[in-house]
Design an enzyme around this catalytic site. Sequence first.
Site, PDB file in Angstrom:
ATOM      1  N   HIS A  56      95.281  67.937  26.867  1.00  0.00           N
ATOM      2  CA  HIS A  56      95.129  69.181  26.124  1.00  0.00           C
ATOM      3  C   HIS A  56      93.711  69.284  25.561  1.00  0.00           C
ATOM      4  O   HIS A  56      93.195  68.324  24.985  1.00  0.00           O
ATOM      5  CB  HIS A  56      96.125  69.244  24.956  1.00  0.00           C
ATOM      6  N   ARG A 101     107.296  66.836  31.904  1.00  0.00           N
ATOM      7  CA  ARG A 101     106.084  66.644  31.098  1.00  0.00           C
ATOM      8  C   ARG A 101     106.412  66.779  29.606  1.00  0.00           C
ATOM      9  O   ARG A 101     105.985  65.963  28.786  1.00  0.00           O
ATOM     10  CB  ARG A 101     105.052  67.679  31.529  1.00  0.00           C
ATOM     11  N   HIS A 104     107.460  70.764  34.651  1.00  0.00           N
ATOM     12  CA  HIS A 104     106.908  70.913  33.308  1.00  0.00           C
ATOM     13  C   HIS A 104     107.898  70.412  32.265  1.00  0.00           C
ATOM     14  O   HIS A 104     107.499  69.940  31.196  1.00  0.00           O
ATOM     15  CB  HIS A 104     106.534  72.372  33.034  1.00  0.00           C
ATOM     16  N   ARG A 107     100.555  67.161  35.053  1.00  0.00           N
ATOM     17  CA  ARG A 107     100.963  68.463  35.584  1.00  0.00           C
ATOM     18  C   ARG A 107     101.206  68.363  37.090  1.00  0.00           C
ATOM     19  O   ARG A 107     100.732  67.444  37.765  1.00  0.00           O
ATOM     20  CB  ARG A 107      99.878  69.504  35.322  1.00  0.00           C
ATOM     21  N   TYR A 131     104.897  69.905  19.966  1.00  0.00           N
ATOM     22  CA  TYR A 131     105.929  68.880  20.107  1.00  0.00           C
ATOM     23  C   TYR A 131     106.411  68.333  18.770  1.00  0.00           C
ATOM     24  O   TYR A 131     107.432  67.659  18.718  1.00  0.00           O
ATOM     25  CB  TYR A 131     105.397  67.718  20.966  1.00  0.00           C
ATOM     26  N   LYS A 175      92.723  70.502  33.969  1.00  0.00           N
ATOM     27  CA  LYS A 175      92.200  71.857  33.833  1.00  0.00           C
ATOM     28  C   LYS A 175      90.721  71.803  33.485  1.00  0.00           C
ATOM     29  O   LYS A 175      90.280  70.938  32.729  1.00  0.00           O
ATOM     30  CB  LYS A 175      92.970  72.613  32.748  1.00  0.00           C
TER      31      LYS A 175
END
Length: 318
Positions: free
Chosen positions: A290, A267, A264, A169, A299, A193
């Site tokens: 994730h 990514r 993004h 990211r 995806y 994150k």
Amino acid sequence: MTGRTAAQRAALPPALAEPLDAWVEHLTAGRDLSAHTVRAYTGDVVSVLDHLVRRGGTQVTDLDLGTLRSWLALGRTRGDGRSTTARRAASARSFTAHLRRTGATPEDVGLRLASPRAHRTLPEVLTADQARAVAETPRPLPEDAGPEQAAVALRDALVVDLLYASGIRVAELVGLDLDDVDHGRRLLRVLGKGRKERSVPFGVPAERALRAWLSDGRPVLAREGSGPALLLGLRGGRLDPREVRRVVHAATAAVPGAPDLGPHGLRHSAATHVLEGGADLRSVQELLGHASLATTQIYTHVTVDRLRAVHAAAHPRA
């Protein structure tokens, strides 16, 4: 926080403002959420409490499911989309759960607050050839370019290469320090994150761009206060995410036929190409950082489309 939200928060009675402040402290210190997420959640709950006051409520025990539902409905009439409504409902549920957990209310009134699922669609992605062209298209320099412009060109090339090579990211990219790079094993130590750390590999082209930046680019832009930041802006400070977005948009715009993508999009492209190359979902989940495999599964529809095309071209009964 917007001016309107700040005014609404300032107008709340103490019996509502104090539980709000305690919840915000919980988000910041207890859950270690990003400043951006805390800001969004806080704005949502300030709006809830302002709605409660307008309905005659003066304390958190006046908050009920009907108030929450009417607040969400009001947002929909004002144009809130599915994603915004889903986030606002999640904010409200987090607040009411905290009220119950701390004993401020006898029950969690948000438990039964339903919200629409946000549409989870994959934006456009580059083809493998387009991605290669985006990474390899040279950034032309004016004839009278000085050393700083040459350094910025090396940095920009590294930005594009690393984003696509690693799938990280923007915030993870600009947060990299010099000692987060394992040159021998070509790994990045990334803080994602929720402050979760992971190791992400990068390839040989990105390694070449990295070495060029470290030898001929970063020393030109570095200042006394630059600190350990890997990527620097013109003034020597840590690179701003907005500059990264500008760089990526310019790089994709330079390739004919390529969609106009931001970081993004690179990514998404990286994840799609890795899956198409044969990687399993668990590996891609780890690569992208994730928390849930369900997020990575967005995806799979791209690779299913490719599978259909292969089947149609190769199967005798297709």
